[in-house]
Enzyme design. Structure first.
Site, PDB file in Angstrom:
ATOM      1  N   GLY A   1      -8.440  -7.611   4.268  1.00 55.27           N
ATOM      2  CA  GLY A   1      -9.274  -7.777   5.442  1.00 55.27           C
ATOM      3  C   GLY A   1      -8.620  -8.438   6.629  1.00 55.27           C
TER       4      GLY A   1
ATOM      5  N   TYR B   1      13.388 -34.602 -15.865  1.00 62.41           N
ATOM      6  CA  TYR B   1      11.928 -34.594 -15.809  1.00 62.41           C
ATOM      7  C   TYR B   1      11.451 -34.561 -14.362  1.00 62.41           C
ATOM      8  CZ  TYR B   1      12.087 -39.572 -14.540  1.00 62.41           C
ATOM      9  OH  TYR B   1      12.331 -40.760 -13.899  1.00 62.41           O
TER      10      TYR B   1
ATOM     11  N   SER C   1      15.761 -41.877 -10.134  1.00 62.65           N
ATOM     12  CA  SER C   1      14.528 -41.146  -9.863  1.00 62.65           C
ATOM     13  C   SER C   1      14.505 -40.848  -8.371  1.00 62.65           C
ATOM     14  CB  SER C   1      13.299 -41.973 -10.262  1.00 62.65           C
ATOM     15  OG  SER C   1      12.117 -41.237 -10.019  1.00 62.65           O
TER      16      SER C   1
ATOM     17  N   LYS D   1       0.826  -1.202   0.000  1.00 61.16           N
ATOM     18  CA  LYS D   1       0.000   0.000   0.000  1.00 61.16           C
ATOM     19  C   LYS D   1       0.864   1.257   0.000  1.00 61.16           C
ATOM     20  CE  LYS D   1      -3.541  -0.079   2.767  1.00 61.16           C
ATOM     21  NZ  LYS D   1      -4.744  -0.180   1.913  1.00 61.16           N
TER      22      LYS D   1
ATOM     23  N   MET E   1      -5.835  -7.489   8.382  1.00 60.19           N
ATOM     24  CA  MET E   1      -5.268  -6.614   9.413  1.00 60.19           C
ATOM     25  C   MET E   1      -6.151  -5.388   9.593  1.00 60.19           C
ATOM     26  SD  MET E   1      -1.213  -7.109   8.715  1.00 60.19           S
ATOM     27  CE  MET E   1      -1.388  -6.873   6.961  1.00 60.19           C
TER      28      MET E   1
ATOM     29  N   CYS F   1      10.086 -38.246  -8.485  1.00 49.98           N
ATOM     30  CA  CYS F   1       8.757 -38.853  -8.548  1.00 49.98           C
ATOM     31  C   CYS F   1       8.005 -38.772  -7.228  1.00 49.98           C
ATOM     32  CB  CYS F   1       8.838 -40.306  -9.021  1.00 49.98           C
ATOM     33  SG  CYS F   1       9.787 -41.383  -7.917  1.00 49.98           S
TER      34      CYS F   1
ATOM     35  N   HIS G   1     -15.618  -8.821   1.462  1.00 47.25           N
ATOM     36  CA  HIS G   1     -14.580  -9.688   2.023  1.00 47.25           C
ATOM     37  C   HIS G   1     -14.724 -11.112   1.507  1.00 47.25           C
ATOM     38  CE1 HIS G   1     -13.040 -12.465   5.175  1.00 47.25           C
ATOM     39  NE2 HIS G   1     -12.029 -11.617   5.172  1.00 47.25           N
TER      40      HIS G   1
ATOM     41  N   ARG H   1      -3.214  -1.671  -6.312  1.00 50.52           N
ATOM     42  CA  ARG H   1      -2.386  -2.874  -6.154  1.00 50.52           C
ATOM     43  C   ARG H   1      -2.782  -3.838  -7.257  1.00 50.52           C
ATOM     44  NH1 ARG H   1      -5.350  -4.746  -0.523  1.00 50.52           N
ATOM     45  NH2 ARG H   1      -7.407  -5.209  -1.410  1.00 50.52           N
TER      46      ARG H   1
ATOM     47  N   ARG I   1      -3.777   2.769   8.424  1.00 52.18           N
ATOM     48  CA  ARG I   1      -4.030   1.496   7.734  1.00 52.18           C
ATOM     49  C   ARG I   1      -2.777   0.628   7.735  1.00 52.18           C
ATOM     50  NH1 ARG I   1      -7.050   5.069   4.060  1.00 52.18           N
ATOM     51  NH2 ARG I   1      -9.175   4.300   3.779  1.00 52.18           N
TER      52      ARG I   1
END
Length: 884
Positions: A105, A858, A771, A26, A107, A838, A468, A352, A96
């Protein structure tokens, strides 16, 4: 001396949007907008470093902070021509929060700070509007008492409701100046009765109370829960923004609103948002009044009849449209903005990057590439790979008959069915027991965050598209219907009513967050269609990524799903899952109970045709793609009966005396089966098991003409692998000679023990691929059972011992070091060694990023995570190239 305070919108703006870590999102964006010349009320930001100091020093402040705050306040006073605490011309400020990432919402905020019994009269005289002044004062008392003093918000609402009822008033806007003055008197009496002391009249005390409350709110249960859900580190802290108030509640030429520069649900390029005339910001998101649409087009689209801002305030609307275009062009992203109109003048209070659904994220990214705002690489990095999961789930079958109970706003798309539950705590408890629930609330608050996370979907009877509930649901990927005003809720009886019908707690309902409908009962669903924008961005990802993506699959359904999602083979086929088939388990058990090799082979021979058929079906589905088959891994006792009734049934069918069966069960029981007689140890002691499996694999491969990869599990030494590789090679040679046909194949191993990683150089002499089985490698490295760690791991994450659950996201410092070592040592011996992963980590974006950086070939994951893995693999390449 440390600079704890950064100013914006005054003679000098010190911050910019790149300073989010220090100023919070902010504060950084307020500074950026001020620097762009947008109308931003002047203010200052107390940095996130002060939040860290606050908690490191028993909630105290550094000595120099007070003078820095006082100096910044003086400059605000000079900019706006008002004085903080002055009874004739008072400066009012908002206080704020502002973390580096948006936590909507979670804080606390305090508005209209600086009012007291004297300054309210000055505000009334200065503004010429006593009603506005007393309305602002009651708002301040209510908000400050709730946030700072701990007096419940609901107690104040009861006073307002009583006043409206006694005076036959419908809306808060109908209350007169004298009415608000009477209400303020009752508010002050309430605070004194609750706390035993009067409401603070000293404005300096008010300011420091609010600053402390914002820092305190960083550690409230709702904020802690939100951070856990979204993996936000505790040590980031929040900034505090103190800003001159501008007023949307001074009359009919004033307003306040929230807007998104594009639709956050669908991604459509139109101005999306809501506003209220003669209101302050909390009125829009709290659902106390029904918000109005911004544009005529939005009004028509939603089918509403409330006048739009474009109709009521055309000049201001045009200014807002100009700001919208400027912000999107500057930030190159969809923006979530807050604004206030005071006596016809527009002020910007926040911008934002807007939270959006996955579908919206894809459309916005594709459209912005087409508009030449961003590159394809930018677009790929902007989309949260994990959020694609939202697109891979069913929606309501359009052919299904909808028994519509009520309607609201389509606040977050998707469909969900479950039991109607009216409290967040109950929703969480039922979800923990495996029940699907829909959280039903009049309106949600930040305290409901745990229940919202646990629920499959969210329904509210108040609130709009920027409430909210709507914002949080979209961020979580939960379907949400908001503002369903036709539904009445009795929270005491836990029943909701609409059109003469009722739904009680526990009754099943379905919500359609795309249409805003609430239906009775559970409706059938359809699989998601992965086309359009999804296909476009997946195509971009596939063009960029280096690593292949395979799936963990052993059933035909899993294999088919994996192929539909773009899997390039199977990275882990767990053959033991095939053994658990009810039609085969008796033969498996008889094999285990056989007293000698001949009888074991006889039992295994009965299993062979079914195992071969399994592989034929799997190979056919995956034809042309690699399939890695892990030979039997779990300890034998997992296949055995344990309930007394099952033991007796098995004994009767196998014609084995019951006492012998029980004795054998006792012999096979292990104190620590995870580290016991399992994996390659079974193949060493009972080679006939692996031999029969190899026969099934090679016979199936010859029938379908594929190249199998045979994986030996739980290797700790090269000798184990050498013996079992020879066994597999001998079976292949025998079958190839018998059938007169030869197919290539490879034999490798899972690296799931620390010793195997350390000995990778020697093991690679025999292994053609590694793997990394990171589930077990994590367990054995950390000395921590995945099945038992749930009782304490959350505490480790909460106390920052681990940044994340190491079974969900790879422990890159510890387990990752072993993997990196094994990669280096294995390829020293065998440069063409194929490397993959994996474990469950194969579908985790952060873990995939690590896999790219260490050079794996992979990753393999569950079928539904394949698109996420493909996308994350592309992002990893881009970040590596851009050194992000």
């Amino acid at each position: 001396m440390t600079d704890w305070v950064y100013r914006f919108g005054m003679s000098q703006t010190l911050g910019n949007s790149s300073m989010k870590n220090l100023l919070g999102g902010k504060g950084a964006n307020l500074a950026e907008m001020a620097a762009l010349g947008l109308p931003v009320p002047p203010g200052f930001t107390i940095t996130t470093k002060l939040c860290t100091y606050f908690y490191d020093h028993q909630k105290s402040y550094p000595a120099e902070l007070k003078s820095q705050v006082s100096a910044a306040l003086l400059e605000i006073e000079s900019s706006v021509g008002a004085k903080f605490g002055d009874v004739e011309n008072p400066l009012l400020v908002s206080v704020r929060s502002g973390a580096r990432v948006s936590m909507p919402g979670m804080m606390d905020t305090v508005l209209n700070l600086g009012l007291n019994d004297q300054t309210v009269a000055g505000l009334a005289k200065k503004s010429g509007d006593a009603r506005f002044a007393w309305d602002s004062y009651r708002r301040f008392i209510q908000m400050y008492s709730d946030v700072v003093l701990g007096v419940s918000h609901d107690e104040f609402e009861k006073i307002i409701d009583t006043h409206k009822h006694e005076n036959k008033l419908a809306q808060d806007t109908d209350i007169t100046a004298q009415g608000w003055q009477d209400i303020v008197a009752q508010y002050l009496e309430l605070v004194k009765a609750e706390l035993g002391r009067p409401f603070p009249q000293n404005v300096e005390e008010q300011l420091w109370g609010a600053i402390g409350a914002v820092f305190d709110s960083w550690m409230t249960p709702r904020a802690v829960t939100y951070r856990k859900i979204h993996s936000i580190p505790e040590n980031w802290g929040t900034a505090v923004n103190v800003q001159a108030m501008v007023f949307g509640n001074m009359g009919t030429d004033c307003a306040t609103g929230v807007a998104f520069t594009r639709d956050p649900s669908t991604g459509e390029n139109y101005f999306y948002g809501e506003y209220l005339v003669n209101a302050q910001g909390e009125d829009v998101v709290a659902g106390i009044r029904t918000p109005q649409p911004l544009s005529i087009a939005a009004k028509a689209k939603d089918g509403g009849n409330l006048p739009s801002m474009e109709e009521v305030m055309p000049n201001v609307y045009r200014q807002l449209c100009t700001v919208r275009a400027q912000l999107e062009k500057h930030y190159k992203d969809m923006q979530d903005i807050e604004f206030t109109v005071q006596q016809g003048k527009l002020y910007m209070l926040q911008t934002r990057s807007g939270k959006r659904t996955s579908a919206a994220a894809l459309k916005i990214a594709v459209d912005m590439v087409a508009e030449n705002l961003i590159t394809r690489e930018d677009a790929l990095l902007r989309i949260d790979a994990g959020s694609l999961d939202q697109l891979l789930h069913p929606t309501i079958d359009p052919k299904a008959k909808r028994d519509v109970f009520g309607r609201g706003l389509p606040a977050s798309p998707g469909a969900a069915s479950g039991a109607a539950i009216f409290s967040a705590d109950e929703a969480e408890q039922r979800a923990l027991k495996g029940q699907s629930v829909i959280l039903v609330r009049i309106e949600t608050s930040p305290e409901d965050i745990h229940g919202m996370h646990a629920a499959k979907g969210i329904l509210t009877t108040r609130g709009g598209m920027t409430s909210h509930a709507a914002v949080v649901a979209r961020g979580m990927g939960r379907p949400c219907v908001a503002g369903a005003g036709s539904i009445q809720i009795d929270m005491v009886k836990k029943i909701m009513y609409a059109n003469g019908r009722e739904i009680k707690e526990g009754d099943i309902l379905t919500i359609d967050g795309g249409k805003g409908e609430v239906m009775i009962g559970e409706l059938p669903t359809l699989k998601a269609q992965l086309s359009g924008d999804f296909a476009t961005v997946m195509g971009w990802a596939d063009d960029v990524r280096r690593m292949k993506v395979r799936a963990n699959a052993e059933t035909p359904l899993d294999a088919k799903t994996a192929r539909e999602f773009g899997a390039e083979g199977i990275g882990l086929c767990r053959t033991e899952h095939m053994f658990f088939d009810p039609e085969r388990i008796q033969n498996v058990r008889e094999m285990i109970f056989a007293p000698n090799e001949d009888l074991r082979r006889a039992a295994l021979t009965k299993i062979l045709p079914a195992q071969r058929a399994d592989f034929v079906e799997l190979f056919t589905i995956m034809k042309g793609l690699p399939v890695t088959i892990r030979l039997l891994d779990p300890p034998l006792h997992e296949f055995l009966p344990h309930a007394e009734s099952d033991i007796r049934i098995f004994a009767d069918l196998a014609k084995i005396p019951l006492d012998i069966v029980k004795r054998r069960l006792n012999e096979l029981a292990e104190s620590n089966p995870m580290l016991g007689h399992r994996g390659c140890r079974l193949g060493i002691t009972y080679p006939e098991i692996y031999e029969i499996q190899a026969v099934a694999i090679f016979e199936a491969a010859l029938e379908v003409d594929v190249t199998p990869e045979i994986m030996i599990p739980l290797i700790a030494t090269r000798a184990e692998l050498s013996k079992l590789k020879k066994l597999v090679d001998d079976v292949a040679a025998r079958i190839y000679v018998r059938d007169g046909k030869v197919l290539p194949y490879s034999v490798g191993t899972m690296i799931e023990l620390p010793r195997a990683a350390l000995m990778a150089r020697e093991i690679a002499e025999d292994a053609e691929f590694f793997s990394f089985g990171t589930n077990d490698l994590t367990q054995t490295t950390l000395g921590m059972s995945r099945d038992d760690a749930g009782s304490f791991l959350p505490h480790y994450v909460e106390k920052s011992i681990f940044a994340k659950d190491p079974f969900a996201s790879l422990d890159q410092e510890g387990v990752g070091q072993l993997i990196s070592m094994a990669v280096t040592r294995g390829r020293e011996t065998r440069p063409d060694l194929k490397l993959g992963i994996c474990g469950e980590h194969g579908g985790d974006p952060d873990s995939i990023d690590f896999c790219e950086n260490v050079g794996l070939d992979y990753v393999s994951c569950s079928a539904y995570r394949v698109p996420i893995a493909r996308f994350a693999a592309a992002q990893a390449v881009i970040r590596k190239q851009q050194k992000i």
